[in-house]
Design a protein around this motif. Structure first.
Motif, PDB file in Angstrom:
ATOM      1  N   TYR A 200       0.829  -1.202   0.000  1.00 28.85           N
ATOM      2  CA  TYR A 200       0.000   0.000   0.000  1.00 28.85           C
ATOM      3  C   TYR A 200       0.868   1.258   0.000  1.00 28.85           C
ATOM      4  O   TYR A 200       0.564   2.242  -0.701  1.00 28.85           O
ATOM      5  CB  TYR A 200      -0.929   0.010   1.211  1.00 28.85           C
ATOM      6  N   TYR A 201       1.960   1.228   0.762  1.00 33.92           N
ATOM      7  CA  TYR A 201       2.847   2.390   0.841  1.00 33.92           C
ATOM      8  C   TYR A 201       3.498   2.673  -0.511  1.00 33.92           C
ATOM      9  O   TYR A 201       3.563   3.821  -0.961  1.00 33.92           O
ATOM     10  CB  TYR A 201       3.918   2.152   1.912  1.00 33.92           C
ATOM     11  N   VAL A 202       3.972   1.622  -1.170  1.00 31.11           N
ATOM     12  CA  VAL A 202       4.653   1.778  -2.448  1.00 31.11           C
ATOM     13  C   VAL A 202       3.691   2.275  -3.529  1.00 31.11           C
ATOM     14  O   VAL A 202       4.020   3.159  -4.322  1.00 31.11           O
ATOM     15  CB  VAL A 202       5.309   0.449  -2.870  1.00 31.11           C
ATOM     16  N   THR A 203       2.493   1.717  -3.575  1.00 32.29           N
ATOM     17  CA  THR A 203       1.552   2.055  -4.646  1.00 32.29           C
ATOM     18  C   THR A 203       0.799   3.354  -4.384  1.00 32.29           C
ATOM     19  O   THR A 203       0.100   3.854  -5.271  1.00 32.29           O
ATOM     20  CB  THR A 203       0.541   0.921  -4.863  1.00 32.29           C
ATOM     21  N   ALA A 204       0.961   3.932  -3.195  1.00 34.34           N
ATOM     22  CA  ALA A 204       0.270   5.183  -2.875  1.00 34.34           C
ATOM     23  C   ALA A 204       0.760   6.342  -3.724  1.00 34.34           C
ATOM     24  O   ALA A 204       0.109   7.399  -3.767  1.00 34.34           O
ATOM     25  CB  ALA A 204       0.449   5.516  -1.390  1.00 34.34           C
ATOM     26  N   ILE A 205       1.871   6.193  -4.426  1.00 31.79           N
ATOM     27  CA  ILE A 205       2.364   7.241  -5.305  1.00 31.79           C
ATOM     28  C   ILE A 205       1.368   7.547  -6.411  1.00 31.79           C
ATOM     29  O   ILE A 205       1.326   8.640  -6.961  1.00 31.79           O
ATOM     30  CB  ILE A 205       3.737   6.843  -5.899  1.00 31.79           C
ATOM     31  N   GLY A 206       0.538   6.574  -6.769  1.00 30.67           N
ATOM     32  CA  GLY A 206      -0.467   6.750  -7.810  1.00 30.67           C
ATOM     33  C   GLY A 206       0.051   6.313  -9.172  1.00 30.67           C
ATOM     34  O   GLY A 206       1.257   6.130  -9.378  1.00 30.67           O
ATOM     35  N   GLY A 207      -0.879   6.120 -10.085  1.00 35.01           N
ATOM     36  CA  GLY A 207      -0.494   5.712 -11.428  1.00 35.01           C
ATOM     37  C   GLY A 207      -0.173   4.246 -11.558  1.00 35.01           C
ATOM     38  O   GLY A 207       0.321   3.801 -12.599  1.00 35.01           O
ATOM     39  N   ILE A 208      -0.455   3.455 -10.507  1.00 34.47           N
ATOM     40  CA  ILE A 208      -0.168   2.017 -10.523  1.00 34.47           C
ATOM     41  C   ILE A 208      -1.469   1.256 -10.288  1.00 34.47           C
ATOM     42  O   ILE A 208      -2.125   1.436  -9.258  1.00 34.47           O
ATOM     43  CB  ILE A 208       0.862   1.632  -9.442  1.00 34.47           C
ATOM     44  N   THR A 209      -1.838   0.413 -11.241  1.00 34.07           N
ATOM     45  CA  THR A 209      -3.016  -0.444 -11.114  1.00 34.07           C
ATOM     46  C   THR A 209      -2.558  -1.894 -10.998  1.00 34.07           C
ATOM     47  O   THR A 209      -1.673  -2.320 -11.744  1.00 34.07           O
ATOM     48  CB  THR A 209      -3.932  -0.307 -12.346  1.00 34.07           C
ATOM     49  N   ILE A 210      -3.120  -2.644 -10.061  1.00 34.46           N
ATOM     50  CA  ILE A 210      -2.773  -4.055  -9.899  1.00 34.46           C
ATOM     51  C   ILE A 210      -3.989  -4.901 -10.233  1.00 34.46           C
ATOM     52  O   ILE A 210      -5.059  -4.734  -9.635  1.00 34.46           O
ATOM     53  CB  ILE A 210      -2.297  -4.372  -8.472  1.00 34.46           C
ATOM     54  N   GLU A 211      -3.842  -5.774 -11.216  1.00 34.03           N
ATOM     55  CA  GLU A 211      -4.890  -6.735 -11.564  1.00 34.03           C
ATOM     56  C   GLU A 211      -4.477  -8.108 -11.054  1.00 34.03           C
ATOM     57  O   GLU A 211      -3.536  -8.710 -11.563  1.00 34.03           O
ATOM     58  CB  GLU A 211      -5.102  -6.761 -13.092  1.00 34.03           C
ATOM     59  N   ARG A 212      -5.165  -8.575 -10.038  1.00 34.83           N
ATOM     60  CA  ARG A 212      -4.809  -9.835  -9.383  1.00 34.83           C
ATOM     61  C   ARG A 212      -5.541 -11.002 -10.038  1.00 34.83           C
ATOM     62  O   ARG A 212      -6.568 -10.826 -10.680  1.00 34.83           O
ATOM     63  CB  ARG A 212      -5.108  -9.753  -7.895  1.00 34.83           C
ATOM     64  N   GLY A 213      -4.993 -12.192  -9.840  1.00 35.02           N
ATOM     65  CA  GLY A 213      -5.597 -13.379 -10.434  1.00 35.02           C
ATOM     66  C   GLY A 213      -5.363 -13.461 -11.931  1.00 35.02           C
ATOM     67  O   GLY A 213      -6.097 -14.157 -12.633  1.00 35.02           O
ATOM     68  N   LYS A 214      -4.317 -12.794 -12.420  1.00 32.45           N
ATOM     69  CA  LYS A 214      -3.996 -12.792 -13.842  1.00 32.45           C
ATOM     70  C   LYS A 214      -2.608 -13.398 -14.034  1.00 32.45           C
ATOM     71  O   LYS A 214      -1.592 -12.755 -13.739  1.00 32.45           O
ATOM     72  CB  LYS A 214      -4.026 -11.363 -14.394  1.00 32.45           C
ATOM     73  N   ALA A 215      -2.570 -14.635 -14.506  1.00 36.51           N
ATOM     74  CA  ALA A 215      -1.304 -15.345 -14.692  1.00 36.51           C
ATOM     75  C   ALA A 215      -0.874 -15.295 -16.145  1.00 36.51           C
ATOM     76  O   ALA A 215      -1.687 -15.492 -17.060  1.00 36.51           O
ATOM     77  CB  ALA A 215      -1.441 -16.799 -14.234  1.00 36.51           C
TER      78      ALA A 215
END
Length: 450
Positions: A200-215
């Protein structure tokens, strides 16, 4: 079953409930402000900084320690994060005893180095607890980058790309981010959900989207990512587990250590985890130590690590070996698995063969030893699963079973970079993965800007 009891000596709830919290408490409690300043005052602030040279991310260690000594914990944290945005995790899990602290001048002179790792934790914890963000997303570049894997390499890469204004999408195979930091590290090293707090701390910069469950290879294809984005970074780590190559290893009770550690890390109630009364761990690295120590902490009565070579060849540091011994784990050397003994389809023991070095090569002596075991953990290394690269439309060259990259992290496929454990020549350390993710991001930025 009542109390989670399993057959053949495997059971849950071996300990009183209160013991689990005590056993899995923080391995190294944090320094308070006074302790941190006293420890910082031990630093010589060497002009040539051998500790800094020994750090894979090249953190300015004398600078951040001086800042702690002068009461500037937040400034110290920024000095660390400038080079290593996952400095909080690295402070907890880095083998500092073989990196920066081994190079410390006080270690050379006194055998007692400055506690660099604990000082790094003090500073980074101060920043994270204050929710102090030192970086802003750069002006939008109009470029998009896909990252495969939300582990240390992928997160470090994403953060640095966001600083440059690129839009980042991370594709993560699991339903939770963090990679090795979340699923593969002993629970007593990162308690209280720290891995997720750091995501959460790292991605709080913004501009980062994480799509989980995608292999990769199952839900997304590399060629598609390369077409849809201006660049791709591969940081998916290692998914394969090496086999014992022992007769009968497929019986119940023989488990992959990495899978068990992941299950333990995600457990809501450690008292419900089944563990054997007699446990044997095959391997000599950090995963073997983590599995063995945690087996003891869960209540296993006898835990033995068996390694095919001598103590000096073990990948686990001396500190980790000593930690295992302090928890009652026996470490036996010059033994390799030969046959898993089973009754009714469940392991009851393991036959091992003594080994020697003959003309520089490891060889079995023919002499064997049998250990009783209710549970056997395989911790003899992981391998890169290249299946996900299929359908890329272009060859991604491999070396030694891992992705081949040049000095800037570029693969043989245009627009595709890689870093972390999945690349050839890596040393399977969180801090190295962070460095490769950061440097890969800089290389991608130069390519996009040029």
């Amino acid at each position: 079953m009542a109390d989670g009891l399993y057959a053949d000596g495997i059971a849950a709830g071996r300990l009183p409930g209160e013991d689990y919290e005590k056993n899995f408490a923080d391995l190294h409690p944090p320094l308070d402000g006074h302790e941190a300043r006293v420890e910082a005052d031990r630093c010589y602030f060497c002009y040539d900084a051998p500790c800094m040279t020994a750090c894979p991310t090249s953190i300015d260690i004398p600078m951040f320690i001086r800042q702690i000594a002068t009461g500037n914990a937040l400034g110290s944290a920024k000095t660390i994060f400038d080079q290593n945005i996952l400095g909080g995790m690295c402070a907890r899990v880095c083998p500092t005893e073989t990196l920066c602290e081994e190079a410390c001048v006080r270690e050379e002179a006194e055998g007692k180095p400055v506690q660099i790792g604990r000082l790094q934790r003090f500073a980074t914890d101060a920043a994270m607890q204050a929710q102090r963000q030192f970086y802003q997303r750069g002006a939008a570049s109009g470029k998009t980058v896909a990252i495969v894997g939300a582990g240390p390499a992928g997160l470090a890469c994403a953060h640095r790309l966001a600083m440059h204004g690129h839009a980042v999408t991370i594709y993560e195979a699991r339903e939770k981010s963090g990679g090795l930091n979340e699923f593969g590290i002993a629970a007593y090293k990162t308690p209280d959900g720290f891995a997720q707090a750091e995501v959460y701390y790292v991605t709080a910069i913004g501009g980062i989207t994480i799509e989980r469950g995608k292999a990769l290879g199952r839900d997304i294809a590399l060629a598609e990512l390369a077409r849809a984005h201006d660049a791709v970074f591969l940081g998916m780590g290692l998914a394969g587990v090496n086999a014992l190559r022992a007769e009968g290893e497929d019986v119940d009770g023989v488990e992959n250590a990495v899978d068990y550690i992941a299950m333990l890390r995600q457990a809501d109630d450690l008292g419900r985890l089944p563990i054997g009364r007699r446990v044997v761990v095959i391997g000599g690295g950090m995963t073997a130590i983590d599995a063995a120590v945690q087996a003891r902490l869960l209540g296993a009565e006898e835990v033995t690590i068996c390694y095919r070579r001598g103590q000096e060849q073990m990948n686990a540091s001396q500190f980790e070996q000593d930690l295992a011994a302090s928890k009652g784990v026996a470490i036996r050397h010059w033994l390799q698995p030969k046959r898993v003994i089973a009754e009714n389809g469940r392991v009851t023991g393991i036959e091992l063969e003594y080994t020697v070095l003959s003309n520089g090569r490891l060889a079995g002596t023919g002499e064997t030893l049998t250990l009783k075991a209710d549970q056997v953990f395989k911790a003899i290394g992981q391998s890169f699963d290249a299946a996900g690269l299929n359908g890329s439309g272009a060859a991604v060259a491999l070396t030694g079973g891992r992705i081949q990259v040049d000095g800037e992290g570029r693969t043989s496929m245009p627009k595709v970079w890689a870093g972390g454990d999945c690349i050839a020549g890596g040393d399977d350390l969180t801090v190295s993965a962070v460095a490769q993710g950061r440097d890969g991001a800089e290389s991608i930025h130069r390519a996009l800007a040029g």
